[in-house]
Design an enzyme around this catalytic site. Structure first.
Site, short mmCIF file in Angstrom:
data_model
loop_
_atom_site.label_atom_id
_atom_site.label_comp_id
_atom_site.label_asym_id
_atom_site.label_seq_id
_atom_site.Cartn_x
_atom_site.Cartn_y
_atom_site.Cartn_z
N GLY A 11 0.84 -1.19 0.00
CA GLY A 11 0.00 0.00 0.00
C GLY A 11 0.87 1.23 0.00
N CYS A 12 0.48 2.23 0.74
CA CYS A 12 1.22 3.49 0.82
C CYS A 12 2.67 3.22 1.23
CB CYS A 12 0.56 4.40 1.83
SG CYS A 12 1.52 5.86 2.23
N PHE A 13 3.60 3.61 0.37
CA PHE A 13 5.00 3.32 0.69
C PHE A 13 5.52 4.15 1.85
CE2 PHE A 13 6.26 5.51 -3.62
CZ PHE A 13 5.87 6.76 -3.17
#
Length: 179
Positions: A11-13
């Site tokens: 997901g969001c890095f």
């Protein structure tokens, strides 16, 4: 010191980078894009779903302090492996979860831990894929949680990750059990 590299898409890095930065034995992390067909992708293109890349984190680690298996456990304890469409509030292929292996040993470790979760009735939609070219994200994304703590904390709290602690604890407990 022996250094090795692992790549994870969760997901969001930004969120995954913070987790790995706080893991003992990790030397360096870099956020970027991998798994797609577009050469030299940009955040604008990846976030729009162009090119098929995942947001990912490249983790360089000291194998004398932490094993690849332990890194995969850290990864699973910080994602929702049941979601086939992304992570928390982020939906789209670029936010789906994947473990990128560079050899058969890493592949077997990832498969073993995935199977362990599935045996505990957790449907795991995390893909296990061979490593492909990794493109470093733009500088403003690197260590975002340190550069922009207010913005990062707002995102984290409102992304639904903060409310997933019970799931994270359950996964941690399953992975801690001996086979």
């Amino acid at each position: 010191m022996r250094v090795s590299t692992a790549i994870f898409a969760g997901g969001c890095f930004w969120c995954l980078q913070k987790v790995f930065d706080q893991t003992d034995g990790v030397i360096r992390t870099t956020v970027g894009y991998t798994g797609g067909r577009l050469k030299n992708p940009t955040y604008e293109k990846v976030s729009a779903g162009i090119g098929g890349h995942y947001e990912a984190v490249k983790v360089e680690y000291n194998t004398e302090k932490i094993s690849y298996e332990e890194l995969v456990k850290v990864f699973f304890k910080n994602i929702d492996p049941t979601n086939p469409y992304g992570q928390f509030c982020d939906i789209g292929k670029q936010y789906e979860t994947a473990i990128f292996y560079s050899n058969d040993t890493e592949k077997k470790i990832a498969e073993k831990l995935k199977e362990k979760l599935e045996k505990a009735n957790i449907t795991v939609n995390t893909k296990i894929l061979p490593v492909s070219e990794f493109y470093e994200a733009e500088e403003y994304h690197q260590k975002y949680y340190l550069k922009y703590p207010k913005e990062y904390n707002y995102y984290y709290e409102h992304s639904q990750r903060a409310s997933a602690t019970e799931m994270f604890k359950r996964i941690e407990k399953i992975l801690a059990k001996e086979p």
